[in-house]
Enzyme design. Structure first.
Site, mmCIF file in Angstrom:
data_model
loop_
_atom_site.group_PDB
_atom_site.id
_atom_site.type_symbol
_atom_site.label_atom_id
_atom_site.label_comp_id
_atom_site.label_asym_id
_atom_site.label_seq_id
_atom_site.Cartn_x
_atom_site.Cartn_y
_atom_site.Cartn_z
ATOM 1 N N LYS A 1 0.836 -1.203 0.000
ATOM 2 C CA LYS A 1 0.000 0.000 0.000
ATOM 3 C C LYS A 1 0.873 1.256 0.000
ATOM 4 O O LYS A 1 2.088 1.185 0.143
ATOM 5 C CB LYS A 1 -0.925 -0.016 1.219
ATOM 6 C CG LYS A 1 -0.181 -0.084 2.541
ATOM 7 C CD LYS A 1 -1.123 -0.215 3.725
ATOM 8 C CE LYS A 1 -0.314 -0.271 5.013
ATOM 9 N NZ LYS A 1 -1.159 -0.206 6.207
ATOM 10 N N TYR B 1 18.637 29.228 6.561
ATOM 11 C CA TYR B 1 17.539 30.045 7.070
ATOM 12 C C TYR B 1 17.546 30.102 8.594
ATOM 13 O O TYR B 1 17.827 29.126 9.279
ATOM 14 C CB TYR B 1 16.195 29.481 6.616
ATOM 15 C CG TYR B 1 15.868 29.736 5.168
ATOM 16 C CD1 TYR B 1 15.718 31.035 4.691
ATOM 17 C CD2 TYR B 1 15.682 28.674 4.282
ATOM 18 C CE1 TYR B 1 15.399 31.269 3.360
ATOM 19 C CE2 TYR B 1 15.361 28.888 2.952
ATOM 20 C CZ TYR B 1 15.221 30.189 2.497
ATOM 21 O OH TYR B 1 14.911 30.423 1.184
#
Length: 364
Positions: free
Chosen positions: A34, A259
């Protein structure tokens, strides 16, 4: 050159299935593929695992994709069907359905099918997610037995909520409940997932449902040591995620990187910029110090993960060059370690690889 690459070793995938079968020779293997084959590619994984006795998927769309490419193996849809149109598709394409709620039983009773359906009755022994309670299950089983739309015998299954916990109390209770409620029911049984496969040999019944272990990844993460040696010895990682160095910079002491200026150089030092970021599925919340593998040696991540890039400390790799491959996880660097550093699980990292990552198949 700028794209990150997920290299899928289909030989390792086949090897892992063979190891599972060897460790549980009396059980049939229901391979869980899945969520796009746990991020490895649904069709790719199904074709590689042709020796599996059946496939498990989450929804009908995944099952139909497999049928469309010619996969003829039994497929069981874990969430079953939700309307008459879906139910008709199940019959037309020979899909097995997990029955977990009364609405599905009602649909079966009122829908005229072109052929009978293979079903598994899901018994909720403590997961408290899908399935009929232990008290409800005998009546539902007897109701399903009378249906002409259902193939006999009916499959009987449960799902373990805590099999990866070294404290076995709750899982042993679940197994006891399952054996008790199914004692007088006739049909193939299925209990274990990957963690249960290792930890509960008494629950290796007719069918096993290996998932994460098929991809060479421990269901216990890095903290459960009872099966660590066996898993490392017998199973191989299938996915290796890598990206290339696109720039090398010499930074001065106290220079910040990335950042937020969250990380600063403790001395004059070289750093490398690597062409991967959270836009590719690398976890944004991976902290400084998270390891990567460069030319066979560990280097630490420094600064925040950006959308398209990360920075790494090159002090241990003075000869690194632009174009060198950096392994983010896989062969030589278990994804379980990265997941632990990022405060998540390996399953999530694998399933979050994005479409801009290039997938390559190898046989090695």
């Amino acid at each position: 050159m700028n794209r990150a690459t997920a290299t899928i070793n289909v030989t390792a995938l086949k090897h892992n299935l063979s190891q599972i079968k060897a460790l549980a020779p009396k059980s049939l293997a229901w391979a869980m593929i899945k969520s796009n084959g746990y991020g490895h590619g649904l069709v790719r994984v199904a074709k590689a695992l042709s020796d599996a006795n059946a496939f498990g998927v989450a929804c009908i769309d995944e099952a139909l994709t497999l049928r469309e490419v010619g996969i003829k193996s039994p497929i069981i849809v874990m969430k079953g069907f939700y309307n008459e149109a879906e139910l008709s598709q199940f019959a037309r394409h020979r899909l097995g359905a997990v029955i977990h709620c009364s609405d599905q039983v009602s649909l079966l009773e009122k829908t005229n099918l072109t052929s009978s359906l293979s079903v598994w009755l899901k018994i909720d022994t403590g997961m408290n997610r899908l399935g009929f309670s232990v008290e409800q299950s005998p009546a539902v089983y007897n109701q399903l037995k009378t249906s002409s739309s259902i193939q006999k015998p009916i499959g009987l299954m449960t799902h373990l909520a805590d099999a990866d916990n070294e404290n076995k109390t709750f899982t042993e209770l679940q197994i006891k409940r399952f054996f008790s409620v199914t004692e007088k029911m006739i049909g193939p049984k299925s209990i274990v997932n990957s963690a249960g496969f290792f930890a509960y040999p008494n629950a290796l019944v007719d069918w096993i449902r290996p998932g994460i272990i098929l991809y060479g990844i421990s269901p216990f993460g890095i903290n459960y040591n009872s099966f660590k040696e066996k898993i490392e010895k017998k199973f191989r990682p299938v996915m290796t995620l890598s990206a290339k160095i696109i720039a090398i910079k010499n930074r001065r002491q106290n220079d910040s990187v990335g950042y937020g200026c969250t990380w600063s150089c403790s001395e004059d030092m070289p750093i490398a910029i690597v062409s991967i970021g959270y836009g590719d599925g690398y976890p944004r919340h991976a902290p400084s110090g998270t390891p990567v593998l460069l030319n066979g040696k560990i280097c630490p991540l420094i600064g925040r993960v950006s959308m398209d890039m990360i920075a790494i400390d090159l002090r241990s790799q003075p000869n690194a060059q632009v174009g060198d491959d950096v392994i983010l996880w896989g062969e030589g660097l278990p994804v379980e370690i990265i997941a632990e550093k990022a405060g998540t699980i390996a399953y999530e990292l694998l399933c979050k690889i994005t479409q801009r990552v290039q997938f390559i198949e190898i046989e090695k």
